[in-house]
Scaffold this motif. Structure first.
Motif, PDB file in Angstrom:
ATOM      1  N   GLY A 122       9.561  -2.202  -2.129  1.00  0.00           N
ATOM      2  CA  GLY A 122       9.502  -0.828  -1.644  1.00  0.00           C
ATOM      3  C   GLY A 122       9.202  -0.878  -0.161  1.00  0.00           C
ATOM      4  N   ILE A 123       9.020   0.280   0.446  1.00  0.00           N
ATOM      5  CA  ILE A 123       8.698   0.312   1.868  1.00  0.00           C
ATOM      6  C   ILE A 123       7.335   0.956   2.057  1.00  0.00           C
ATOM      7  CG2 ILE A 123      11.037   0.225   2.779  1.00  0.00           C
ATOM      8  CD1 ILE A 123      11.067   3.228   2.872  1.00  0.00           C
ATOM      9  N   GLY A 124       6.629   0.501   3.080  1.00  0.00           N
ATOM     10  CA  GLY A 124       5.282   0.999   3.311  1.00  0.00           C
ATOM     11  C   GLY A 124       5.025   1.240   4.781  1.00  0.00           C
ATOM     12  N   GLY A 125       3.771   1.531   5.081  1.00  0.00           N
ATOM     13  CA  GLY A 125       3.391   1.900   6.441  1.00  0.00           C
ATOM     14  C   GLY A 125       3.484   3.395   6.618  1.00  0.00           C
ATOM     15  N   ASP A 176      -4.232  -5.622   7.585  1.00  0.00           N
ATOM     16  CA  ASP A 176      -5.095  -4.971   6.604  1.00  0.00           C
ATOM     17  C   ASP A 176      -4.715  -3.501   6.423  1.00  0.00           C
ATOM     18  OD1 ASP A 176      -5.887  -4.056   9.094  1.00  0.00           O
ATOM     19  OD2 ASP A 176      -8.035  -4.186   8.684  1.00  0.00           O
ATOM     20  N   ASP A 177      -3.522  -3.140   6.821  1.00  0.00           N
ATOM     21  CA  ASP A 177      -3.046  -1.755   6.798  1.00  0.00           C
ATOM     22  C   ASP A 177      -2.421  -1.456   5.439  1.00  0.00           C
ATOM     23  OD1 ASP A 177      -1.971   0.737   7.284  1.00  0.00           O
ATOM     24  OD2 ASP A 177      -1.044   0.194   9.191  1.00  0.00           O
ATOM     25  N   MET A 178      -2.985  -0.484   4.717  1.00  0.00           N
ATOM     26  CA  MET A 178      -2.511  -0.160   3.370  1.00  0.00           C
ATOM     27  C   MET A 178      -1.755   1.164   3.294  1.00  0.00           C
ATOM     28  SD  MET A 178      -5.624  -1.309   0.898  1.00  0.00           S
ATOM     29  CE  MET A 178      -4.789  -0.541  -0.479  1.00  0.00           C
ATOM     30  N   ARG A 179      -1.449   1.765   4.421  1.00  0.00           N
ATOM     31  CA  ARG A 179      -0.795   3.071   4.398  1.00  0.00           C
ATOM     32  C   ARG A 179       0.546   2.997   3.668  1.00  0.00           C
ATOM     33  NH1 ARG A 179      -0.922   4.485  10.666  1.00  0.00           N
ATOM     34  NH2 ARG A 179      -0.418   2.263  10.704  1.00  0.00           N
ATOM     35  N   GLU A 180       0.694   3.808   2.629  1.00  0.00           N
ATOM     36  CA  GLU A 180       1.922   3.902   1.846  1.00  0.00           C
ATOM     37  C   GLU A 180       2.365   2.547   1.292  1.00  0.00           C
ATOM     38  OE1 GLU A 180       3.462   6.865   1.157  1.00  0.00           O
ATOM     39  OE2 GLU A 180       1.874   7.872   2.281  1.00  0.00           O
ATOM     40  N   SER A 181       1.430   1.671   1.000  1.00  0.00           N
ATOM     41  CA  SER A 181       1.789   0.335   0.534  1.00  0.00           C
ATOM     42  C   SER A 181       2.445   0.383  -0.840  1.00  0.00           C
ATOM     43  CB  SER A 181       0.555  -0.556   0.458  1.00  0.00           C
ATOM     44  OG  SER A 181       0.884  -1.796  -0.132  1.00  0.00           O
ATOM     45  N   PRO A 182       3.628  -0.243  -0.984  1.00  0.00           N
ATOM     46  CA  PRO A 182       4.253  -0.268  -2.314  1.00  0.00           C
ATOM     47  C   PRO A 182       3.425  -1.043  -3.326  1.00  0.00           C
ATOM     48  CG  PRO A 182       5.430  -1.692  -0.767  1.00  0.00           C
ATOM     49  CD  PRO A 182       4.457  -0.906   0.036  1.00  0.00           C
ATOM     50  N   ILE A 219      16.842   4.894  -2.871  1.00  0.00           N
ATOM     51  CA  ILE A 219      16.893   3.477  -3.251  1.00  0.00           C
ATOM     52  C   ILE A 219      15.558   2.803  -2.979  1.00  0.00           C
ATOM     53  CG2 ILE A 219      17.941   1.242  -2.706  1.00  0.00           C
ATOM     54  CD1 ILE A 219      20.539   2.822  -2.093  1.00  0.00           C
ATOM     55  N   ASN A 220      15.010   3.014  -1.799  1.00  0.00           N
ATOM     56  CA  ASN A 220      13.740   2.382  -1.454  1.00  0.00           C
ATOM     57  C   ASN A 220      12.606   2.859  -2.355  1.00  0.00           C
ATOM     58  OD1 ASN A 220      14.819   0.851   0.678  1.00  0.00           O
ATOM     59  ND2 ASN A 220      14.601   2.544   2.125  1.00  0.00           N
ATOM     60  N   SER A 221      12.620   4.139  -2.704  1.00  0.00           N
ATOM     61  CA  SER A 221      11.572   4.687  -3.571  1.00  0.00           C
ATOM     62  C   SER A 221      11.670   4.152  -4.996  1.00  0.00           C
ATOM     63  CB  SER A 221      11.641   6.214  -3.588  1.00  0.00           C
ATOM     64  OG  SER A 221      11.402   6.744  -2.302  1.00  0.00           O
ATOM     65  N   SER A 222      12.871   3.706  -5.383  1.00  0.00           N
ATOM     66  CA  SER A 222      13.062   3.211  -6.748  1.00  0.00           C
ATOM     67  C   SER A 222      12.672   1.752  -6.920  1.00  0.00           C
ATOM     68  CB  SER A 222      14.529   3.386  -7.161  1.00  0.00           C
ATOM     69  OG  SER A 222      15.364   2.446  -6.485  1.00  0.00           O
ATOM     70  N   MET A 223      12.410   1.046  -5.821  1.00  0.00           N
ATOM     71  CA  MET A 223      12.166  -0.389  -5.917  1.00  0.00           C
ATOM     72  C   MET A 223      10.928  -0.764  -6.734  1.00  0.00           C
ATOM     73  SD  MET A 223      14.865  -1.425  -4.713  1.00  0.00           S
ATOM     74  CE  MET A 223      14.502  -3.137  -5.077  1.00  0.00           C
ATOM     75  N   PRO A 224       9.820  -0.008  -6.651  1.00  0.00           N
ATOM     76  CA  PRO A 224       8.696  -0.366  -7.524  1.00  0.00           C
ATOM     77  C   PRO A 224       9.069  -0.368  -8.999  1.00  0.00           C
ATOM     78  CG  PRO A 224       7.942   1.086  -5.779  1.00  0.00           C
ATOM     79  CD  PRO A 224       9.439   1.045  -5.676  1.00  0.00           C
ATOM     80  N   ASP A 225       9.909   0.570  -9.430  1.00  0.00           N
ATOM     81  CA  ASP A 225      10.330   0.592 -10.839  1.00  0.00           C
ATOM     82  C   ASP A 225      11.164  -0.640 -11.176  1.00  0.00           C
ATOM     83  OD1 ASP A 225       9.117   3.043 -11.590  1.00  0.00           O
ATOM     84  OD2 ASP A 225      10.742   4.161 -10.641  1.00  0.00           O
ATOM     85  N   TYR A 226      11.992  -1.077 -10.225  1.00  0.00           N
ATOM     86  CA  TYR A 226      12.794  -2.282 -10.425  1.00  0.00           C
ATOM     87  C   TYR A 226      11.882  -3.494 -10.612  1.00  0.00           C
ATOM     88  CZ  TYR A 226      15.903  -6.173  -9.138  1.00  0.00           C
ATOM     89  OH  TYR A 226      16.603  -7.350  -9.116  1.00  0.00           O
ATOM     90  N   VAL A 227      10.839  -3.569  -9.794  1.00  0.00           N
ATOM     91  CA  VAL A 227       9.905  -4.690  -9.881  1.00  0.00           C
ATOM     92  C   VAL A 227       9.146  -4.663 -11.210  1.00  0.00           C
ATOM     93  CG1 VAL A 227       7.826  -5.720  -8.877  1.00  0.00           C
ATOM     94  CG2 VAL A 227       9.673  -4.916  -7.382  1.00  0.00           C
TER      95      VAL A 227
END
Length: 434
Positions: free
Chosen positions: A266-269, A339-345, A299-307
């Motif tokens: 997924g994408i984060g930050g 150490d940045d967790m903003r929007e971390s997948p 597509i990017n938002s769906s990647m956690p489900d793929y994992v």
């Protein structure tokens, strides 16, 4: 009046106010202090202010020594916004998240501006650095500033200069990253260039605040779209039994016409998962539907489900279910070596696994304790990696590939290893590529 302010800014006699002392505002503050400016740093979080006053840092890649040096010199952190009357420049570095409907939330920007307005004065410059849609600076900030009886472009100056910080990137610093700047008027731009010219090696002028606002969105949408493309390619390659990372490495040998992007969970930050939606929202005002941008976001938002599906497949092959399994997530920062967790997948993966009944733990050398977050909650501390600790888990999920991880140790002792980052090129029966 304008020339007086410009001369003051160029001579370092100006007092700089930085509003929001996070990943953007704090490095900028330290850079102004390094050059010799007096800086008043504003933050609504009294805890951050107190930490800085003690000469301590709450951001891993910013050293306590740098904070101590600045505080002992000309840096004054405060939560008292009335002190804005003391400064010659105000630089706003506050969050611009999305609301629960995935629409722009400008509350931090607007509430901050409203809190500052009573303390604004003639012959000062206000710069917004927070990523936002084109028109925010002149549609939202300008009217608020002028309620004070000031006239933008005449006796007060307004610019937009998007932040370009990249936490953990050792190749570029606040000083060396070129700074785009757009003014509401030509006079505003001239003052904005003076504001940044003494602390940034190269300032890039553009014709308006709207052009500067769209510049930042284009930068991050470019990344989002290309990451979406390579994430889709990963799923196609997986079905075909091809290693996408091998393909990317081979394609990257072409010396022109190709820029490598890498797939992930997924994408984060604070930028890439959010910024494209600022443009898609604003584009609707003009009757435009940004299909390409929104498809990449889907597509990017769906990647956690793929994992998660890959984790389930790996456990099923061992005659286990996700429900009841012990899963260790490696890396919960949104990218490696920070150490940045903003929007971390990684956090979304942890929540999905927990909802499916897994017993979730994590290991991250940069984040010893799971922090308090507005939308996520885990009462967890980082697990120290050893042969014994790894063997206790049914599945080890590599989500963020920090350099500090011992990858040979992980490969040798994880009973099941789900690799989201392509760290393990060679095939192994217990490694699942996700």
């Amino acid at each position: 009046m304008k020339s007086d302010l410009i001369n003051k800014l160029k001579s370092t006699n100006a007092v700089i106010g930085v509003v929001g002392l996070g990943y953007v505002g704090l490095p900028l503050t330290l850079r102004y202090c390094e050059v010799g400016y007096r800086v008043v740093g504003f933050d609504i979080d009294q805890g951050k202010v107190d930490t800085l006053k003690r000469g301590e840092s709450y951001i891993e890649h910013i050293s306590a020594a740098d904070i101590k040096r600045a505080v002992a010199g000309r840096f004054e952190p405060t939560s008292d916004f009335s002190r804005a009357r003391e400064v010659d420049a105000l630089i706003l570095c506050v969050p611009t998240p999305l609301d629960r409907y995935r629409e722009p939330d400008l509350s931090f920007v607007l509430d901050t501006t409203d809190a500052l307005v009573p303390h604004l004065h003639e012959n000062m410059v206000i710069s917004l650095e927070s990523t936002t849609y084109p028109g925010t600076t002149d549609e939202e900030l300008k009217p608020r500033i002028e309620t004070r009886g000031l006239k933008v472009g005449k006796n007060v100056y307004l610019v937009f200069s998007p932040e370009r910080e990249d936490p953990g990137n050792q190749s570029f610093s606040t000083r060396t990253i070129p700074k785009v700047c757009g003014g509401h008027t030509p006079d505003c731009l001239e003052v904005g260039l003076a504001l940044y010219g003494s602390v940034i090696d190269r300032v890039v002028p553009v014709s308006s605040t709207r052009a500067a606002e769209l510049t930042k969105l284009l930068e991050n949408i470019h990344r989002s779209v290309n990451i979406g493309l390579v994430n889709e390619m990963k799923m196609v390659a997986d079905r075909m039994g091809i290693d996408i990372h091998e393909v990317i490495r081979a394609a990257a040998t072409k010396p022109f016409g190709f820029v490598p992007y890498y797939p992930g969970p997924g994408i984060g930050g604070h930028c890439i998962p959010i910024d494209p939606f600022y443009l898609t929202w604003k584009a609707r005002e003009y009757g435009m539907h940004t299909r390409f941008i929104e498809l990449a976001g889907e597509i990017n938002s769906s990647m956690p489900d793929y994992v998660i599906a890959k984790v389930a497949d790996g456990l099923n092959a061992k005659k286990k279910s996700v429900n009841g399994s012990k899963v260790l997530v490696l890396g919960i920062a949104y990218k490696k070596n920070v150490d940045d967790m903003r929007e971390s997948p990684s956090v979304f993966l942890m929540e999905k696994l927990r909802d499916l009944g897994a017993e979730v733990a994590y290991s991250d050398p940069h984040i010893p304790v799971f922090p308090k977050m507005r939308q996520h909650s885990f009462a967890l501390s980082s697990v120290a990696l050893s042969a014994e600790s790894l063997k206790k888990f049914d599945c080890v999920l590599l989500a963020t590939d920090h350099d500090k991880f011992d990858y040979d140790l992980i490969k040798t002792h994880a009973p099941l290893l789900v690799d989201c980052r392509g760290k393990y090129c060679e095939g192994a029966a217990h490694i699942v590529k996700a």
